[in-house]
Motif scaffolding. Structure first.
Motif, PDB file in Angstrom:
ATOM      1  N   VAL A 123      -3.467   3.013   0.996  1.00 55.58           N
ATOM      2  CA  VAL A 123      -4.341   2.765  -0.132  1.00 55.58           C
ATOM      3  C   VAL A 123      -3.553   2.009  -1.198  1.00 55.58           C
ATOM      4  CG1 VAL A 123      -3.814   5.066  -1.024  1.00 55.58           C
ATOM      5  CG2 VAL A 123      -5.812   3.861  -1.877  1.00 55.58           C
ATOM      6  N   ILE A 124      -4.239   1.089  -1.856  1.00 55.55           N
ATOM      7  CA  ILE A 124      -3.627   0.391  -2.987  1.00 55.55           C
ATOM      8  C   ILE A 124      -4.256   0.966  -4.243  1.00 55.55           C
ATOM      9  CG2 ILE A 124      -3.261  -1.839  -4.100  1.00 55.55           C
ATOM     10  CD1 ILE A 124      -3.585  -3.148  -1.371  1.00 55.55           C
ATOM     11  N   THR A 125      -3.432   1.357  -5.205  1.00 54.25           N
ATOM     12  CA  THR A 125      -3.970   1.906  -6.456  1.00 54.25           C
ATOM     13  C   THR A 125      -3.870   0.852  -7.550  1.00 54.25           C
ATOM     14  OG1 THR A 125      -1.819   2.784  -7.052  1.00 54.25           O
ATOM     15  CG2 THR A 125      -3.296   4.262  -5.868  1.00 54.25           C
ATOM     16  N   SER A 126      -4.622   1.069  -8.636  1.00 59.01           N
ATOM     17  CA  SER A 126      -4.623   0.032  -9.664  1.00 59.01           C
ATOM     18  C   SER A 126      -3.262  -0.099 -10.338  1.00 59.01           C
ATOM     19  CB  SER A 126      -5.736   0.260 -10.693  1.00 59.01           C
ATOM     20  OG  SER A 126      -5.788   1.582 -11.101  1.00 59.01           O
ATOM     21  N   ASP A 127      -2.444   0.991 -10.360  1.00 54.11           N
ATOM     22  CA  ASP A 127      -1.115   0.809 -10.945  1.00 54.11           C
ATOM     23  C   ASP A 127      -0.199  -0.006 -10.025  1.00 54.11           C
ATOM     24  OD1 ASP A 127      -1.550   3.339  -9.649  1.00 54.11           O
ATOM     25  OD2 ASP A 127       0.517   3.865 -10.097  1.00 54.11           O
ATOM     26  N   ASP A 128      -0.426   0.078  -8.699  1.00 52.94           N
ATOM     27  CA  ASP A 128       0.337  -0.791  -7.783  1.00 52.94           C
ATOM     28  C   ASP A 128      -0.024  -2.251  -8.007  1.00 52.94           C
ATOM     29  OD1 ASP A 128       1.322   1.442  -6.438  1.00 52.94           O
ATOM     30  OD2 ASP A 128      -0.324   1.426  -4.991  1.00 52.94           O
ATOM     31  N   TYR A 134      -7.800  -5.644   4.841  1.00 52.16           N
ATOM     32  CA  TYR A 134      -6.971  -5.439   6.018  1.00 52.16           C
ATOM     33  C   TYR A 134      -5.506  -5.503   5.618  1.00 52.16           C
ATOM     34  CZ  TYR A 134     -11.308  -6.206   8.495  1.00 52.16           C
ATOM     35  OH  TYR A 134     -12.594  -6.094   8.933  1.00 52.16           O
ATOM     36  N   GLY A 135      -4.675  -4.774   6.356  1.00 53.51           N
ATOM     37  CA  GLY A 135      -3.240  -4.772   6.055  1.00 53.51           C
ATOM     38  C   GLY A 135      -2.641  -6.159   6.046  1.00 53.51           C
ATOM     39  N   THR A 136      -3.216  -7.055   6.845  1.00 55.13           N
ATOM     40  CA  THR A 136      -2.667  -8.405   6.956  1.00 55.13           C
ATOM     41  C   THR A 136      -3.201  -9.353   5.877  1.00 55.13           C
ATOM     42  OG1 THR A 136      -4.418  -8.785   8.554  1.00 55.13           O
ATOM     43  CG2 THR A 136      -2.235  -8.345   9.446  1.00 55.13           C
ATOM     44  N   ASP A 137      -4.200  -8.926   5.114  1.00 50.36           N
ATOM     45  CA  ASP A 137      -4.712  -9.784   4.030  1.00 50.36           C
ATOM     46  C   ASP A 137      -3.634 -10.042   2.991  1.00 50.36           C
ATOM     47  OD1 ASP A 137      -7.252 -10.116   4.999  1.00 50.36           O
ATOM     48  OD2 ASP A 137      -8.129  -8.459   3.869  1.00 50.36           O
ATOM     49  N   LEU A 178      -8.249   0.982  -3.558  1.00 56.83           N
ATOM     50  CA  LEU A 178      -8.760   0.090  -2.514  1.00 56.83           C
ATOM     51  C   LEU A 178      -8.115   0.502  -1.191  1.00 56.83           C
ATOM     52  CD1 LEU A 178     -10.354  -2.601  -1.929  1.00 56.83           C
ATOM     53  CD2 LEU A 178      -8.197  -3.786  -2.337  1.00 56.83           C
ATOM     54  N   PRO A 179      -8.921   0.972  -0.215  1.00 57.63           N
ATOM     55  CA  PRO A 179      -8.324   1.358   1.060  1.00 57.63           C
ATOM     56  C   PRO A 179      -7.864   0.143   1.867  1.00 57.63           C
ATOM     57  CG  PRO A 179     -10.711   1.700   1.095  1.00 57.63           C
ATOM     58  CD  PRO A 179     -10.357   1.278  -0.285  1.00 57.63           C
ATOM     59  N   MET A 188       0.822  -1.213   0.000  1.00 54.08           N
ATOM     60  CA  MET A 188       0.000   0.000   0.000  1.00 54.08           C
ATOM     61  C   MET A 188       0.857   1.266   0.000  1.00 54.08           C
ATOM     62  SD  MET A 188      -1.213  -0.023   3.964  1.00 54.08           S
ATOM     63  CE  MET A 188      -0.011   0.291   5.279  1.00 54.08           C
ATOM     64  N   THR A 189       0.233   2.333  -0.468  1.00 54.79           N
ATOM     65  CA  THR A 189       0.827   3.660  -0.422  1.00 54.79           C
ATOM     66  C   THR A 189       0.288   4.360   0.818  1.00 54.79           C
ATOM     67  OG1 THR A 189       0.823   3.761  -2.798  1.00 54.79           O
ATOM     68  CG2 THR A 189       0.883   5.858  -1.648  1.00 54.79           C
ATOM     69  N   THR A 190       1.169   5.041   1.540  1.00 60.69           N
ATOM     70  CA  THR A 190       0.655   5.728   2.735  1.00 60.69           C
ATOM     71  C   THR A 190       0.382   7.207   2.472  1.00 60.69           C
ATOM     72  OG1 THR A 190       2.931   6.011   3.449  1.00 60.69           O
ATOM     73  CG2 THR A 190       1.715   4.155   4.380  1.00 60.69           C
ATOM     74  N   ASN A 191       0.689   7.663   1.269  1.00 57.86           N
ATOM     75  CA  ASN A 191       0.434   9.074   0.929  1.00 57.86           C
ATOM     76  C   ASN A 191      -0.970   9.277   0.395  1.00 57.86           C
ATOM     77  OD1 ASN A 191       3.081   9.405   1.566  1.00 57.86           O
ATOM     78  ND2 ASN A 191       3.786   9.530  -0.555  1.00 57.86           N
ATOM     79  N   PHE A 192      -1.956   9.142   1.256  1.00 53.00           N
ATOM     80  CA  PHE A 192      -3.341   9.350   0.841  1.00 53.00           C
ATOM     81  C   PHE A 192      -3.900  10.549   1.614  1.00 53.00           C
ATOM     82  CE2 PHE A 192      -3.157   6.606   4.461  1.00 53.00           C
ATOM     83  CZ  PHE A 192      -4.155   7.087   5.285  1.00 53.00           C
ATOM     84  N   ILE A 193      -5.073  10.982   1.213  1.00 52.67           N
ATOM     85  CA  ILE A 193      -5.713  12.074   1.947  1.00 52.67           C
ATOM     86  C   ILE A 193      -6.937  11.540   2.673  1.00 52.67           C
ATOM     87  CG2 ILE A 193      -6.777  14.359   1.796  1.00 52.67           C
ATOM     88  CD1 ILE A 193      -5.256  14.886  -0.728  1.00 52.67           C
TER      89      ILE A 193
END
Lengths: 445, 445
Positions: free
Chosen positions: A237-242, A205-208, A225-226, A133-138
């Motif tokens: 957040v996970i983005t579709s490019d990730d 969840y982060g652990t998924d 996807l949060p 995940m990216t942690t730079n979200f708003i």
């Protein structure tokens, strides 16, 4: 001048200006792909010429091996300076490539808010949703107005990756919904986020496992996807490019593992890596081959009386293997997409049994025809026909059952299915065919 | 009450309110997955209860078969009304599912600006970049100021899919760069787009294969990719959530085709579909099997004198097949990612030859050991050892060469590689082993 020559010259002339200009002309991914072919010392010369921003771009795109080499040439302080230009989840990856000692040293030197985020990401398993995940979200509170929200977004936007989807949270920082930049811009300035937001249908969840996230993206065509903790607080957040990288990785793993190759072997892996990746599987296969071979050995006296059996028997086992692996590939693909379960879809085994029966009858008839034509012995044809049907029924039903059972037992079906399948089709194929031949021996000699 | 029971009740009671409420509770993808299990008439009852917006959501998520069934229940006028709620590239897909006559009728009834866009999308091949692009993008002239741009974006944003990346075009509508919403919001209001925009590093032509687009997304971790015509005018945009479906599709195709299954077979395909998908490949395999079998037949007299050969020979061919398919899976995966070419990477064949040699030596030694132990005949062991080495060298080098050659000849290597490989490993395997046995026959009997 192409990129190969440019890098060569830069290293030769130690040209700082040209080294940094290279990033205006080429994508860091392409620069990394070139650098991989250089000696460590040459890579060292090149990366020492870069300013910290370009070094950051390079490290963001570098594969594990290259990143390790690059980081060797810098002090902890230099790396921390560089990490300021790199997204936190990638910084966490890079820290993961370092020795435990150096990782701890660097973490202790990073200022505490960033340090906490990095520690949180590093706490997740390698293939978990939290690790990608990216942690730079708003995330904004639901009592803000659209106008206040836009002002806040503008003030913090340089630090974030996504600004067109904003998470809305309640007083306890729990995810309550999502607003889009579009809605914020077109609505009345004093609309509350609470009234503007839409419900968030999907989260992980982060652990998924990252595969859970990948399947949600594929199935529902998500763009973000949060990632939350068990208190529903947004961690990232996970983005579709990730997720594209994850999907590629999971698919390639399946493809390689189904053929007995380690998931991390590449076409240009070193000879030793390839050797280590492939030999264990070949040894396992050899044991299977001996199982099948000992069945043949058990029928030596039958074969010695009707030698043509030795020319017919590989057809029975080979065709069984082929039919089984057709079923296997469909079931494994569907399992990877999370579409199939043993409980709900068990009745589909009857389709596979029927397929094995009909395929076996047609292929068996063709094969039998040729052997009757060659040998003028109807019994041989009949045995071949019957053995083909029986082995194909076993092949298709096992191609269906084995991956579903392995999945149920939490074993990755891509890894082990085909070895079990071949064992069944070879051992049973030889046994059925040579067994039938032994029964009808007086008619064959 | 779960989704299955709710849909059942709605159809039974023809409950319009509940039918439309279902879309607040469940994602259209899940509703479609349920509907697929119903009879056509039941589906008809259900979809006739929906308002046009929800019908649009349903059609957007429906697979080809379901979409065809749904559209059958509506007039051309009703469909056109529904299409207003659906993104153009998906409308084009839906039109493609209809008969040519009906497609033309509907197209002629759609107002001309939308009609032209649909015709343009329909003009692209099924698996081209143009066929998957979204046409709802924002393109602004480079002489606009940031302030003017934001106002324009707000006015047209309800009609577009992406608003955080805006294409900038010159006077001739040619793509000249990209600005982000973030940059527009944080810069001075009178900054010109020309001075704000960044160069657009990547784009594809509408006629390019979708795989080209997918590989760019994977390699460079893009989030959007403009689609242009040969005058560099932007026709549409591919987003990373669009491309996930393509990547999934291409991967699954490779996986299935490598095992002799049609790319469109699913785990729940009908018996007839599965049968048609699999039988042709089995017949092709049968021909290969006969080739190998006729080699064995040629050595009947050798086998009749040393029957144990029939127990040893499947080990040589089987292990060759395994080793070859290890190489094959790596090469096919790399080719799909566009990483490999025959010209540049030809020298890697030496690695494969060496791998075949070493793997063959180790596996051959193990296999020979067992047979010497069983039969107390050193010559048999020696022949098995030698045949294993030779067949593994052929297996590994053919596993490398075959997919690269097919790729060069513009044949999808996933489809045909494994059949050629098995032919080589079986025919050569039997020939080498039985040939050596015939040479050393006096020592074996």
């Amino acid at each position: 001048m192409n990129i190969i020559d440019e890098i060569k010259n830069i290293i030769l002339e130690r040209d700082e200006v040209k080294a940094n200009e290279l990033f205006e002309e080429y994508h860091p991914v392409d620069i990394c792909l070139e650098l991989e072919d250089y000696e460590d010392e040459e890579i060292g010369i090149f990366v020492k010429l870069l300013n910290k921003e370009n070094l950051g771009l390079l490290l963001e795109s570098a594969e594990e091996d290259l990143a390790r080499i690059i980081m060797r040439f810098f002090t902890n302080e230099e790396l921390i300076e560089t990490f300021a230009f790199i997204e936190n989840s990638i910084v966490a990856d890079l820290l993961g490539f370092l020795s435990t000692v150096r990782r701890k040293e660097i973490l202790s030197l990073i200022k505490s808010d960033k340090q906490n985020i990095l520690k949180m990401i590093l706490s997740f398993d390698e293939e978990s949703a939290g690790s990608i995940m990216t942690t730079n979200f708003i995330a904004l509170k639901e009592h803000l107005t659209a106008d206040q929200a836009v002002k806040k977004i503008i003030s913090i936007s340089p630090k974030t990756e996504i600004i067109d989807k904003i998470f809305v949270t309640d007083d306890k920082h729990r995810l309550s919904g999502i607003v889009t930049m579009r809605d914020l811009l077109v609505c009345h300035a004093d609309t509350l986020l609470r009234d503007l937001m839409e419900e968030c249908d999907f989260y992980v969840y982060g652990t998924d496992d990252q595969e859970v996230a990948a399947n949600l993206f594929s199935k529902y065509e998500l763009d973000i996807l949060p990632v939350v903790n068990n208190k529903m607080v947004v961690l990232g957040v996970i983005t579709s490019d990730d997720i594209i990288a994850v999907i590629d990785q999971e698919h390639n793993e399946d493809m390689l593992q189904m053929h007995g190759v380690n998931a991390d072997e590449e076409y240009d892996s070193s000879l030793m890596e390839s050797f280590k990746s492939r030999l264990p599987w070949l040894v396992v296969n050899l044991i299977t081959a001996f199982l099948a071979s000992s069945v043949v050995k058990g029928f030596e006296s039958t074969i010695s009386q009707v030698v043509v059996l030795s020319a017919a028997m590989p057809i029975v086992t080979g065709m069984g293997g082929n039919a089984g692996s057709q079923t296997l590939s469909i079931i494994i693909t569907s399992l990877a997409r999370g579409e199939l379960s043993l409980k709900e879809d068990f009745k589909l085994i009857f389709k596979e049994i029927f397929l094995g029966l009909t395929e076996g009858a047609i292929i068996g008839l063709l094969a039998a025809g040729v052997f009757v034509f060659w040998h003028h012995n109807l019994y041989l044809g009949f045995i071949l026909f019957l053995a083909m049907i029986l082995n194909m029924i076993i092949a298709c039903s096992m191609g269906f059952l084995i991956p579903l059972l392995l999945d149920r037992l939490k074993v990755d079906p891509a890894i082990a299915s085909s070895i079990f399948l071949t064992t069944f089709t070879d051992v049973f194929g030889f046994f059925i065919f040579l067994g039938l031949a032994t029964m009808f021996l007086p008619k064959l000699v």
